[in-house]
Design an enzyme around this catalytic site. Structure first.
Site, PDB file in Angstrom:
ATOM      1  N   GLN A   1       4.163  10.953   3.100  1.00  0.00           N
ATOM      2  CA  GLN A   1       5.053   9.930   3.643  1.00  0.00           C
ATOM      3  C   GLN A   1       5.986   9.377   2.586  1.00  0.00           C
ATOM      4  OE1 GLN A   1       3.315   6.064   4.198  1.00  0.00           O
ATOM      5  NE2 GLN A   1       4.352   5.748   6.157  1.00  0.00           N
ATOM      6  N   GLY A   2       7.290   9.474   2.821  1.00  0.00           N
ATOM      7  CA  GLY A   2       8.267   8.949   1.862  1.00  0.00           C
ATOM      8  C   GLY A   2       8.940   7.690   2.377  1.00  0.00           C
ATOM      9  N   TYR A   3       8.246   6.586   2.294  1.00  0.00           N
ATOM     10  CA  TYR A   3       8.813   5.301   2.730  1.00  0.00           C
ATOM     11  C   TYR A   3       9.132   4.424   1.512  1.00  0.00           C
ATOM     12  CZ  TYR A   3       7.816   5.736   7.797  1.00  0.00           C
ATOM     13  OH  TYR A   3       7.799   6.100   9.100  1.00  0.00           O
ATOM     14  N   SER A   4       8.066   4.006   0.786  1.00  0.00           N
ATOM     15  CA  SER A   4       8.249   3.047  -0.311  1.00  0.00           C
ATOM     16  C   SER A   4       9.119   3.623  -1.422  1.00  0.00           C
ATOM     17  CB  SER A   4       6.891   2.681  -0.913  1.00  0.00           C
ATOM     18  OG  SER A   4       6.129   1.987   0.027  1.00  0.00           O
TER      19      SER A   4
ATOM     20  N   GLU B   1       0.392   1.811  16.062  1.00  0.00           N
ATOM     21  CA  GLU B   1      -0.689   1.872  15.070  1.00  0.00           C
ATOM     22  C   GLU B   1      -2.036   1.972  15.770  1.00  0.00           C
ATOM     23  OE1 GLU B   1      -1.012   2.424  11.372  1.00  0.00           O
ATOM     24  OE2 GLU B   1       0.422   0.785  11.426  1.00  0.00           O
TER      25      GLU B   1
ATOM     26  N   SER C   1       1.322  -5.137   2.976  1.00  0.00           N
ATOM     27  CA  SER C   1       0.295  -5.911   2.275  1.00  0.00           C
ATOM     28  C   SER C   1      -0.279  -6.971   3.209  1.00  0.00           C
ATOM     29  CB  SER C   1       0.900  -6.585   1.036  1.00  0.00           C
ATOM     30  OG  SER C   1       1.692  -7.685   1.444  1.00  0.00           O
ATOM     31  N   ASN C   2      -1.475  -7.452   2.865  1.00  0.00           N
ATOM     32  CA  ASN C   2      -2.116  -8.431   3.749  1.00  0.00           C
ATOM     33  C   ASN C   2      -1.295  -9.714   3.877  1.00  0.00           C
ATOM     34  OD1 ASN C   2      -4.043  -6.492   3.998  1.00  0.00           O
ATOM     35  ND2 ASN C   2      -5.780  -7.814   3.467  1.00  0.00           N
ATOM     36  N   GLU C   3      -0.480  -9.989   2.858  1.00  0.00           N
ATOM     37  CA  GLU C   3       0.387 -11.163   2.952  1.00  0.00           C
ATOM     38  C   GLU C   3       1.505 -10.901   3.967  1.00  0.00           C
ATOM     39  OE1 GLU C   3      -0.756  -9.836   0.057  1.00  0.00           O
ATOM     40  OE2 GLU C   3      -2.237 -11.433  -0.147  1.00  0.00           O
TER      41      GLU C   3
END
Lengths: 388, 380
Positions: A125-128, A243, A373-375
């Site tokens: 996966q190339g997202y970030s 998801e 992230s959880n935040e």
């Protein structure tokens, strides 16, 4: 209100158990547990699932899915995890596959879906990007149209198993003029294309799963673009909305917690087992109780999905609590390992689980960072539920 | 698999909801709590009319024939309204013990009086030294002829001040903490030798310490067999814990709602404080705790319905979870309300105090988690 399985569900559960017992041999399990043989063992198991027709429970039957009810999918996932089997590598089967059959054209479906199902193609996966983490829309990797090709330049980061991958699906910038989200396109890129370089990222778990992927004048046929140019963000978001329910990984955590209990019963400190140590036992019980609550939260979401509802912010709750519990269990295992929690790579020193406990613990820190992230998940809940 | 309340349960729930919304404003509730009896006789009569007092009882006594899920549906709404009338103490604890007792004569005599609202009952099971170990019983009942002679003191008897009768745990044999040898006796509280000391708890309810001095009780008033009362006590503890957890869930939801609404109107630094991410994340955490608590309640309700032998384990886990979630939700509600959270004028503190009271009934989080652990060990 009840959770009793139907007769059909119970029969299905037995069928799954029998299948796993027959096909997931101890020999295969041993190879899957060894980092050196992991990839081949994983592909071998995925091919066994493919032959059985069970490789893609989340896909519609017309594209090769199982046609299972959500309850059946839950049962399968639970049995798989309780048998200690890793889930399928998600990038092809759970991520790009659904995007292709939902938004791709017929030629793309024909070309890509079969090899995803058979596990002949390994995807990543190339997202970030270095400058686009939680703020994904800040991505800068550029794709410029040149005849029938895009020319791609930029860098992707945190790419899990890029070193194994045949293909990468990427979000790239095709327009910088308007709103950030509206100039993004979704490309499928062959990892063998000239100009792609995979650089390993060495992580705190002393293991190599993450990479940086550099694109230098990489030519990608326009035929590899999913849907419309500049509409890629919509496709990526739709994927997130679908998801999977199992995002909380409750089944895996149940299995891991059961193992931790067994280890605590064997480990002796000052003449008594850790399991009978009040402080340890109380931490263990606290974690187990949280998991019991999470399990029923997952079942509640499953029940609403069974009624055809789309899970909303519950997915974020499952992700946050799920990862917190995974990390708590990893911590318990580290604690049991004692001195040997620091052992690197050798499983013949101290406890045979020391090194694995360390690796799982250190890699496990990533769970509250990746996948939003959880935040960021808390922001999602704040917007959707609190409406602030 | 389904997690929905049945049509009947929804009707029950809606009827409590309507009552709370239309007749149980916070200020009304405050004046009831401050009244001499800490309950409204008019409301109690209305509960009888609405059929709520009949929920756990068999149809043959005029009951609704309901189960623990019906009770949970009602208790959650009572929690939201902070209903102070002794539904839990009278109907669920006292009534539940009678219903399970197997003493047909007692049932025939008293259940119709609970249902029509004319009888106030209580369950006296706590003693000064017992803390949460309900098998630790010093109160004694000595058989003399056809009667028992009761001696001892029960503390924190819910609805004890208003009660006409009480089910009292007393030792007929065995050592101080033995589960065997405890008998349950239904005692008329106007009998000679009964004295009460009434007092209020922080949630406003009126309770009593009740002293029994050579009180004569007919052997016909025995619930269950002599010396075998603990089985009934245990069932009351587990079912009572589930009912309280449902009430607590209603309170927790209400606290979250009140807090969120407050942040959307309270302005500081030129903006509503709901725009601050630090508060948003904390409210997300309390939202998650609420959902997890609900899941845990559903887990216990389902294991009851499915007839799982995990029921007791699930209830212990539920009560332990309730302690943790309730603490976080209550603390955050006061903290995020700021100075206003400290005032008696706002309802938020009153919800928190009820939540804290519930936490202590049938054992706090540590106690229940310890029970959870012991159950696992005894099953292994």
């Amino acid at each position: 209100m009840n959770t009793a399985f139907s007769e059909e569900d119970l029969a299905f559960q037995q069928e799954v158990q029998a299948f796993i017992k027959q096909k997931y041999t101890p020999e295969l399990a041993a190879r899957a547990a060894n980092p050196k043989t992991f990839k081949d063992a994983q592909i071998e198991w995925q091919k066994i699932l493919f032959e059985q027709g069970w490789i893609a429970p989340n896909w519609p039957a017309e594209y090769g899915g199982t046609g299972w009810t959500p309850t059946q999918s839950y049962i399968f996932d639970n049995e798989r995890a309780m048998a200690g089997i890793s889930d399928v590598v998600p990038f092809g089967l759970k991520m790009v596959g659904p995007v292709i059959y939902t938004f791709g054209n017929d030629e793309q479906k024909e070309r890509f879906l079969p090899a995803i199902l058979s596990s002949d193609d390994w995807w990543c996966q190339g997202y970030s990007e270095p400058g686009a983490g939680s703020d994904l829309a800040a991505l800068q990797t550029k794709a410029v149209l040149d005849g029938d090709d895009y020319i791609v330049n930029g860098a992707k980061i945190w790419t899990t198993y890029a070193q194994h991958a045949d293909w990468i699906f990427c979000l790239v910038r095709t327009d910088s003029s308007g709103k950030r989200q509206s100039g993004i396109s979704f490309l499928l890129i062959d990892m063998k294309t000239p100009g792609i370089e995979v650089r390993p990222i060495h992580t705190i778990d002393n293991y190599h799963s993450l990479n940086e992927v550099i694109f230098k004048d990489v030519r990608v046929p326009v035929a590899n673009r999913i849907g419309e140019q500049d509409a890629g963000w919509t496709y990526a978001k739709a994927l997130l909305a679908h998801e999977r329910v199992s995002i909380a990984e409750v089944a895996n955590s149940k299995r891991n917690l059961a193992e931790v209990k067994k280890l605590a019963q064997q480990e002796v400190n000052g003449g008594q087992t850790l399991y009978s140590d009040t402080a340890f036992r109380s931490r263990l019980a606290e974690t187990e109780i949280e998991l019991m609550a999470l399990e029923y939260t997952e079942l509640r979401v499953l029940a609403s999905v069974s009624r055809g509802e789309t899970p909303g912010p519950e997915s974020s709750l499952l992700k946050i609590k799920g990862t917190e519990i995974q990390q708590a269990i990893q911590e318990l295992r580290m604690q049991i390992a004692g001195y040997y929690c620091g052992v690197l790579g050798q499983d013949d020193i101290g406890h045979e689980f020391g090194s694995a406990a360390r690796q799982a613990y250190m890699y496990g820190r990533a769970a509250s960072i990746y996948g939003g992230s959880n935040e960021v998940q808390r922001n999602v809940i704040a917007r959707a539920v609190l409406r602030v | 698999m389904n997690f929905d309340y049945s049509e009947e349960q929804v009707m029950l729930r809606d009827s409590v909801q309507r009552f709370v919304q239309s007749q149980y404003e916070f200020e009304t509730r405050r004046s009831i709590a401050e009244s001499e009896t800490a309950m409204s006789a008019e409301n109690w009569a209305q509960f009888a009319e609405l059929g709520w007092l009949s929920i756990p009882f068999d149809e043959q006594y005029g009951g609704f024939g309901g189960d623990i899920q019906d009770i949970a549906a009602v208790m959650e709404e009572m929690g939201k309204g902070l209903v102070i009338e002794p539904f839990f103490a009278n109907v669920i604890l006292f009534g539940g013990l009678l219903q399970n007792s197997g003493n047909d004569a007692l049932k025939e005599k008293y259940i119709p009086q609970i249902i029509d609202g004319s009888l106030q009952g209580a369950y006296a099971f706590v003693e000064r030294q017992s803390r949460y170990q309900s098998a630790d019983v010093l109160t004694s009942a000595n058989k003399q002829g056809d009667n028992y002679v009761l001696n001892g003191t029960k503390t924190v008897v819910f609805n004890g001040a208003n009660a006409d009768v009480a089910v009292v745990s007393a030792r007929t044999s065995g050592g101080q903490s033995d589960e065997d040898g405890i008998s349950l006796l239904l005692v008329d509280l106007s009998s000679d030798g009964v004295s009460r000391q009434n007092y209020r708890l922080m949630d406003g309810q009126l309770v009593a310490n009740i002293e029994f001095k050579d009180v004569s009780v007919s052997a016909d008033n025995l619930l269950g067999a002599e010396g075998q009362g603990y089985v009934l006590m245990k069932a009351a503890e587990l079912q009572g814990s589930v009912a309280l957890a449902a009430e607590a869930l209603g309170i927790a939801g209400k606290l979250n709602e009140l807090t969120l609404d407050y942040t959307k109107t309270r302005e500081q630094f030129g903006t509503t404080i709901s725009t601050f991410q630090v508060l948003q994340h904390r409210m997300v955490d309390t939202f998650m705790e609420y959902e997890l608590l609900k899941s845990m309640l559903f887990r216990a309700l389902c294991s009851w319905a499915d007839g799982d032998d995990e029921f007791e384990l699930d209830v212990r886990a539920l009560k332990a979870k309730l302690a943790r979630s309730g603490k976080l939700i209550g603390d955050e509600a006061i903290q995020i309300h700021g100075g206003m959270g400290m005032t008696d004028e706002m309802s938020v503190g009153h919800y928190v105090k009820r939540l804290m009271t519930i936490n202590a009934i049938f054992g706090d989080g540590d106690y229940n988690q310890q029970q959870f652990v012991q159950l696992q060990d005894s099953a292994a």
